[in-house]
Design a protein around this motif. Structure first.
Motif, mmCIF file in Angstrom:
data_model
loop_
_atom_site.group_PDB
_atom_site.id
_atom_site.type_symbol
_atom_site.label_atom_id
_atom_site.label_comp_id
_atom_site.label_asym_id
_atom_site.label_seq_id
_atom_site.Cartn_x
_atom_site.Cartn_y
_atom_site.Cartn_z
ATOM 1 N N HIS A 24 -15.162 -23.131 -2.006
ATOM 2 C CA HIS A 24 -16.165 -22.687 -1.035
ATOM 3 C C HIS A 24 -16.998 -21.593 -1.688
ATOM 4 O O HIS A 24 -16.526 -20.489 -1.894
ATOM 5 C CB HIS A 24 -15.450 -22.172 0.223
ATOM 6 N N TYR A 25 -18.216 -21.951 -2.052
ATOM 7 C CA TYR A 25 -19.110 -21.006 -2.722
ATOM 8 C C TYR A 25 -19.796 -20.138 -1.675
ATOM 9 O O TYR A 25 -20.474 -20.640 -0.791
ATOM 10 C CB TYR A 25 -20.157 -21.759 -3.554
ATOM 11 N N ARG A 26 -19.579 -18.825 -1.785
ATOM 12 C CA ARG A 26 -20.217 -17.852 -0.893
ATOM 13 C C ARG A 26 -21.291 -17.124 -1.689
ATOM 14 O O ARG A 26 -21.327 -17.214 -2.909
ATOM 15 C CB ARG A 26 -19.175 -16.860 -0.374
ATOM 16 N N ALA A 27 -22.138 -16.363 -1.002
ATOM 17 C CA ALA A 27 -23.212 -15.635 -1.676
ATOM 18 C C ALA A 27 -22.666 -14.655 -2.715
ATOM 19 O O ALA A 27 -23.195 -14.524 -3.807
ATOM 20 C CB ALA A 27 -24.069 -14.914 -0.656
ATOM 21 N N SER A 28 -21.568 -13.967 -2.371
ATOM 22 C CA SER A 28 -21.055 -12.916 -3.244
ATOM 23 C C SER A 28 -19.788 -13.299 -4.008
ATOM 24 O O SER A 28 -19.393 -12.592 -4.925
ATOM 25 C CB SER A 28 -20.768 -11.660 -2.427
ATOM 26 N N HIS A 29 -19.132 -14.403 -3.634
ATOM 27 C CA HIS A 29 -17.880 -14.775 -4.280
ATOM 28 C C HIS A 29 -17.554 -16.243 -4.006
ATOM 29 O O HIS A 29 -18.217 -16.891 -3.213
ATOM 30 C CB HIS A 29 -16.736 -13.868 -3.800
ATOM 31 N N THR A 30 -16.525 -16.717 -4.671
ATOM 32 C CA THR A 30 -16.054 -18.090 -4.499
ATOM 33 C C THR A 30 -14.633 -18.044 -3.964
ATOM 34 O O THR A 30 -13.820 -17.254 -4.418
ATOM 35 C CB THR A 30 -16.070 -18.831 -5.855
ATOM 36 N N LEU A 52 -14.406 -21.329 9.209
ATOM 37 C CA LEU A 52 -15.828 -21.178 8.927
ATOM 38 C C LEU A 52 -16.495 -20.597 10.172
ATOM 39 O O LEU A 52 -16.544 -21.260 11.214
ATOM 40 C CB LEU A 52 -16.450 -22.524 8.558
ATOM 41 N N SER A 54 -19.315 -20.031 12.188
ATOM 42 C CA SER A 54 -20.681 -20.458 12.460
ATOM 43 C C SER A 54 -20.685 -21.206 13.785
ATOM 44 O O SER A 54 -19.758 -21.972 14.068
ATOM 45 C CB SER A 54 -21.202 -21.375 11.352
ATOM 46 N N ARG A 105 -22.209 -24.844 5.847
ATOM 47 C CA ARG A 105 -21.403 -24.555 4.645
ATOM 48 C C ARG A 105 -21.228 -25.775 3.756
ATOM 49 O O ARG A 105 -20.935 -26.857 4.240
ATOM 50 C CB ARG A 105 -20.020 -24.034 5.029
#
Length: 119
Positions: A24-30, A52, A54, A105
């Motif tokens: 799960h690739y996030r803006a600041s980390h994976t 998740l 949302s 996501r």
């Protein structure tokens, strides 16, 4: 209880079990989620294995089932559906590198040992 050191050396080495994970690739980390259970739930509910946050994600949105080393994803009648590799699905057997979209996501399905997962 004393342990005989020679007994340890005679044990058979443990075999690494093949498995799978979700990346799960996030803006600041994976974030890596190892699929250790037979049933792995994805959704908004805190009871899910992968939560998740949302409004476009249902409480219990999808489930990935380990069917003897083959992994299959099922849409749990979610409002916004599950997309795999650009196609909306109800169920699909997953392959290494498949891209899963749940709400906003994007998640990558990886077979462990198939290729190194780099964040």
């Amino acid at each position: 209880m004393k342990v005989n050191p020679e007994a340890r050396t005679k044990e058979e080495p443990r075999q690494a079990r093949a498995g799978a994970c979700l990346v799960h690739y996030r803006a600041s980390h994976t974030v890596l989620h190892i699929l250790e259970r037979q049933n792995f739930f994805i959704g908004r509910s805190p009871r899910c294995n992968m939560v998740l946050s949302s409004g476009k994600v249902s409480r219990q949105h999808a489930i990935i089932r380990n069917q003897g080393g083959s992994y299959e994803i099922f849409d749990c009648a979610s409002t916004n559906g599950v997309v795999v590799n650009g196609e909306r699905i109800r169920t699909r057997v997953l392959s290494d590198g498949d891209r899963i979209v749940v709400g906003p996501r994007e998640i990558e399905f990886r077979i462990l040992g198939a290729q190194e997962v780099k964040p």
